[in-house]
Scaffold this motif. Structure first.
Motif, PDB file in Angstrom:
ATOM      1  N   GLU A   1       0.832  -1.198   0.000  1.00  0.00           N
ATOM      2  CA  GLU A   1       0.000   0.000   0.000  1.00  0.00           C
ATOM      3  C   GLU A   1       0.869   1.251   0.000  1.00  0.00           C
ATOM      4  OE1 GLU A   1      -3.338   0.174   2.714  1.00  0.00           O
ATOM      5  OE2 GLU A   1      -3.033  -1.942   3.245  1.00  0.00           O
ATOM      6  N   PRO A   2       0.365   2.358  -0.541  1.00  0.00           N
ATOM      7  CA  PRO A   2       1.130   3.610  -0.506  1.00  0.00           C
ATOM      8  C   PRO A   2       1.442   4.023   0.932  1.00  0.00           C
ATOM      9  CG  PRO A   2      -0.705   3.784  -2.039  1.00  0.00           C
ATOM     10  CD  PRO A   2      -0.907   2.504  -1.282  1.00  0.00           C
ATOM     11  N   GLY A   3       2.691   4.383   1.172  1.00  0.00           N
ATOM     12  CA  GLY A   3       3.082   4.900   2.478  1.00  0.00           C
ATOM     13  C   GLY A   3       3.197   3.873   3.580  1.00  0.00           C
ATOM     14  N   LYS A   4       3.089   2.564   3.247  1.00  0.00           N
ATOM     15  CA  LYS A   4       3.142   1.526   4.267  1.00  0.00           C
ATOM     16  C   LYS A   4       4.156   0.448   3.892  1.00  0.00           C
ATOM     17  CE  LYS A   4      -1.729   1.952   5.662  1.00  0.00           C
ATOM     18  NZ  LYS A   4      -3.000   1.204   5.849  1.00  0.00           N
ATOM     19  N   ALA A   5       4.606  -0.289   4.909  1.00  0.00           N
ATOM     20  CA  ALA A   5       5.465  -1.441   4.655  1.00  0.00           C
ATOM     21  C   ALA A   5       4.624  -2.586   4.099  1.00  0.00           C
ATOM     22  CB  ALA A   5       6.151  -1.872   5.952  1.00  0.00           C
ATOM     23  N   PRO A   6       5.180  -3.434   3.242  1.00  0.00           N
ATOM     24  CA  PRO A   6       4.419  -4.552   2.674  1.00  0.00           C
ATOM     25  C   PRO A   6       4.013  -5.558   3.751  1.00  0.00           C
ATOM     26  CG  PRO A   6       6.492  -4.188   1.493  1.00  0.00           C
ATOM     27  CD  PRO A   6       6.570  -3.400   2.757  1.00  0.00           C
ATOM     28  N   TYR A   7       2.948  -6.302   3.483  1.00  0.00           N
ATOM     29  CA  TYR A   7       2.508  -7.343   4.420  1.00  0.00           C
ATOM     30  C   TYR A   7       1.870  -8.496   3.645  1.00  0.00           C
ATOM     31  CZ  TYR A   7      -2.010  -4.969   3.786  1.00  0.00           C
ATOM     32  OH  TYR A   7      -3.139  -4.388   3.247  1.00  0.00           O
TER      33      TYR A   7
ATOM     34  N   THR B   1      -2.778   0.830  -4.325  1.00  0.00           N
ATOM     35  CA  THR B   1      -2.351  -0.457  -3.775  1.00  0.00           C
ATOM     36  C   THR B   1      -2.109  -1.475  -4.883  1.00  0.00           C
ATOM     37  OG1 THR B   1      -3.571  -0.089  -1.721  1.00  0.00           O
ATOM     38  CG2 THR B   1      -3.064  -2.374  -2.282  1.00  0.00           C
ATOM     39  N   PHE B   2      -1.077  -2.274  -4.732  1.00  0.00           N
ATOM     40  CA  PHE B   2      -0.869  -3.418  -5.617  1.00  0.00           C
ATOM     41  C   PHE B   2      -0.494  -4.630  -4.777  1.00  0.00           C
ATOM     42  CE2 PHE B   2       3.368  -1.454  -5.480  1.00  0.00           C
ATOM     43  CZ  PHE B   2       4.215  -2.546  -5.302  1.00  0.00           C
ATOM     44  N   PHE B   3      -0.580  -5.804  -5.384  1.00  0.00           N
ATOM     45  CA  PHE B   3      -0.172  -7.014  -4.676  1.00  0.00           C
ATOM     46  C   PHE B   3       0.599  -7.927  -5.613  1.00  0.00           C
ATOM     47  CE2 PHE B   3      -4.289  -8.131  -6.468  1.00  0.00           C
ATOM     48  CZ  PHE B   3      -4.121  -9.434  -6.905  1.00  0.00           C
ATOM     49  N   ILE B   4       1.410  -8.777  -5.017  1.00  0.00           N
ATOM     50  CA  ILE B   4       2.294  -9.671  -5.773  1.00  0.00           C
ATOM     51  C   ILE B   4       1.928 -11.120  -5.472  1.00  0.00           C
ATOM     52  CG2 ILE B   4       4.688 -10.400  -6.111  1.00  0.00           C
ATOM     53  CD1 ILE B   4       5.499  -7.561  -5.173  1.00  0.00           C
ATOM     54  N   CYS B   5       1.869 -11.935  -6.517  1.00  0.00           N
ATOM     55  CA  CYS B   5       1.663 -13.374  -6.346  1.00  0.00           C
ATOM     56  C   CYS B   5       2.586 -14.110  -7.315  1.00  0.00           C
ATOM     57  CB  CYS B   5       0.206 -13.767  -6.561  1.00  0.00           C
ATOM     58  SG  CYS B   5      -0.480 -13.323  -8.168  1.00  0.00           S
ATOM     59  N   ALA B   6       2.567 -15.425  -7.252  1.00  0.00           N
ATOM     60  CA  ALA B   6       3.454 -16.240  -8.080  1.00  0.00           C
ATOM     61  C   ALA B   6       2.673 -16.868  -9.232  1.00  0.00           C
ATOM     62  CB  ALA B   6       4.129 -17.317  -7.236  1.00  0.00           C
TER      63      ALA B   6
ATOM     64  N   LEU C   1       2.668 -17.168  -2.973  1.00  0.00           N
ATOM     65  CA  LEU C   1       4.100 -16.923  -2.874  1.00  0.00           C
ATOM     66  C   LEU C   1       4.712 -17.925  -1.905  1.00  0.00           C
ATOM     67  CD1 LEU C   1       4.077 -13.041  -2.435  1.00  0.00           C
ATOM     68  CD2 LEU C   1       4.771 -14.274  -4.495  1.00  0.00           C
ATOM     69  N   ASN C   2       5.869 -18.492  -2.273  1.00  0.00           N
ATOM     70  CA  ASN C   2       6.581 -19.317  -1.300  1.00  0.00           C
ATOM     71  C   ASN C   2       7.396 -18.396  -0.387  1.00  0.00           C
ATOM     72  OD1 ASN C   2       9.094 -18.713  -2.609  1.00  0.00           O
ATOM     73  ND2 ASN C   2       8.793 -20.436  -4.023  1.00  0.00           N
ATOM     74  N   ASP C   3       8.056 -18.974   0.609  1.00  0.00           N
ATOM     75  CA  ASP C   3       8.762 -18.154   1.591  1.00  0.00           C
ATOM     76  C   ASP C   3       9.869 -17.322   0.956  1.00  0.00           C
ATOM     77  OD1 ASP C   3       7.139 -19.154   3.562  1.00  0.00           O
ATOM     78  OD2 ASP C   3       8.563 -20.656   4.268  1.00  0.00           O
ATOM     79  N   LYS C   4      10.583 -17.895  -0.007  1.00  0.00           N
ATOM     80  CA  LYS C   4      11.667 -17.176  -0.660  1.00  0.00           C
ATOM     81  C   LYS C   4      11.139 -15.986  -1.435  1.00  0.00           C
ATOM     82  CE  LYS C   4      15.494 -17.801  -3.955  1.00  0.00           C
ATOM     83  NZ  LYS C   4      16.196 -18.767  -4.853  1.00  0.00           N
ATOM     84  N   GLN C   5      10.073 -16.183  -2.199  1.00  0.00           N
ATOM     85  CA  GLN C   5       9.485 -15.090  -2.986  1.00  0.00           C
ATOM     86  C   GLN C   5       8.939 -13.999  -2.076  1.00  0.00           C
ATOM     87  OE1 GLN C   5       6.747 -17.710  -4.919  1.00  0.00           O
ATOM     88  NE2 GLN C   5       7.936 -17.824  -6.820  1.00  0.00           N
TER      89      GLN C   5
ATOM     90  N   TYR D   1      11.838 -12.026  -0.577  1.00  0.00           N
ATOM     91  CA  TYR D   1      12.527 -11.195  -1.564  1.00  0.00           C
ATOM     92  C   TYR D   1      11.748  -9.912  -1.844  1.00  0.00           C
ATOM     93  CZ  TYR D   1      14.636  -9.654  -5.942  1.00  0.00           C
ATOM     94  OH  TYR D   1      15.244  -8.893  -6.904  1.00  0.00           O
ATOM     95  N   TYR D   2      10.462 -10.027  -2.113  1.00  0.00           N
ATOM     96  CA  TYR D   2       9.694  -8.838  -2.492  1.00  0.00           C
ATOM     97  C   TYR D   2       9.302  -7.993  -1.283  1.00  0.00           C
ATOM     98  CZ  TYR D   2       9.727 -10.027  -7.368  1.00  0.00           C
ATOM     99  OH  TYR D   2      10.145 -10.278  -8.655  1.00  0.00           O
ATOM    100  N   THR D   3       9.241  -8.597  -0.112  1.00  0.00           N
ATOM    101  CA  THR D   3       9.060  -7.788   1.091  1.00  0.00           C
ATOM    102  C   THR D   3      10.242  -6.848   1.265  1.00  0.00           C
ATOM    103  OG1 THR D   3       7.745  -9.499   2.213  1.00  0.00           O
ATOM    104  CG2 THR D   3       8.803  -7.843   3.602  1.00  0.00           C
TER     105      THR D   3
END
Length: 227
Positions: free
Chosen positions: A90-96, A153-158, A168-172, A175-177
């Motif tokens: 999210e804008p202005g926030k740490a990823p989660y 806001t955007f989100f990442i998946c595999a 996402l696996n733990d490595k992915q 990495y993106y966090t």
């Protein structure tokens, strides 16, 4: 009929058919109200190795291995089985990390609009964002490797290699966090700027004057050079 079973044989049956195992009846001799194809769930296995059941028709008649014919059904799919783990930025926030429904409606809700796909260069991942984030004035979020700024806001998946979204696996996730850990600040002018460059390539038939005019070095008629 099933003969007397030794204790170790009963234990084997108990391990094979734990409580909750789904069973489909193939045939039970002499029971007219126990039709082939009837389904039920194992409640427990007794010390004689018989499977005490909860059948769909309300009966609780036990199954006798080696006498009745039946087979195990796969576990029923639970609603949470359709969820995937994604990284939300999210804008202005740490990823989660968050579990979301693997469904375009849930994805649209997360980015607050129609989704747009962006491939990412590492680890077989991609992101989804609001495809009208800039036009709708959503706040600037993070800058991608291609220098474009994602708004909203955007989100990442595999990807499973066949074009399907997966968790996402733990490595992915790690990495993106780290990649998007620090919030980034952009002015509205910078975040919402859309650069549109039209490149005009000269053809072989163009004269020197035509090419110079395309480049803005020649104005007016053919013989009016910029001084």
């Amino acid at each position: 009929m099933q003969g007397f079973l030794k204790p170790y044989q009963v234990e084997q049956i108990k391990k094979k058919y734990p409580p909750g195992t789904r069973i489909q009846l193939d045939h039970m001799e002499g029971e007219r109200d126990m039709p082939d194809g009837l389904q039920g769930v194992v409640k427990h296995v007794d010390d004689q190795g018989q499977l005490h059941m909860a059948w769909q028709n309300g009966r609780s008649l036990a199954l006798v291995p080696n006498a009745d014919q039946f087979h195990i059904l796969p576990p029923e799919q639970k609603p949470e089985d359709n969820k995937i783990r994604v990284l939300v930025v999210e804008p202005g926030k740490a990823p989660y990390a968050q579990q979301i429904e693997n469904d375009y409606r849930a994805m649209q809700k997360l980015v607050d609009g129609s989704i747009e796909f962006f491939p990412l260069p590492e680890l077989g991942c991609h992101l989804y964002c609001n495809d009208e984030g800039k036009l709708n004035g959503l706040p600037g979020n993070r800058r991608l490797d291609n220098k474009d700024i994602i708004c909203g806001t955007f989100f990442i998946c595999a990807d499973d290699g066949h074009g399907n979204d997966i968790s996402l696996n733990d490595k992915q996730l790690s990495y993106y966090t780290e990649r998007f850990r620090e919030p980034e600040r952009y002015s509205d002018e910078e975040a919402h700027h859309v650069e549109c460059v039209i490149k005009v390539m000269p053809s072989a038939s163009d004269s020197i004057e035509d090419v110079m005019r395309m480049l803005g070095l020649l104005q007016g008629g053919n013989d009016e050079m910029e001084r």
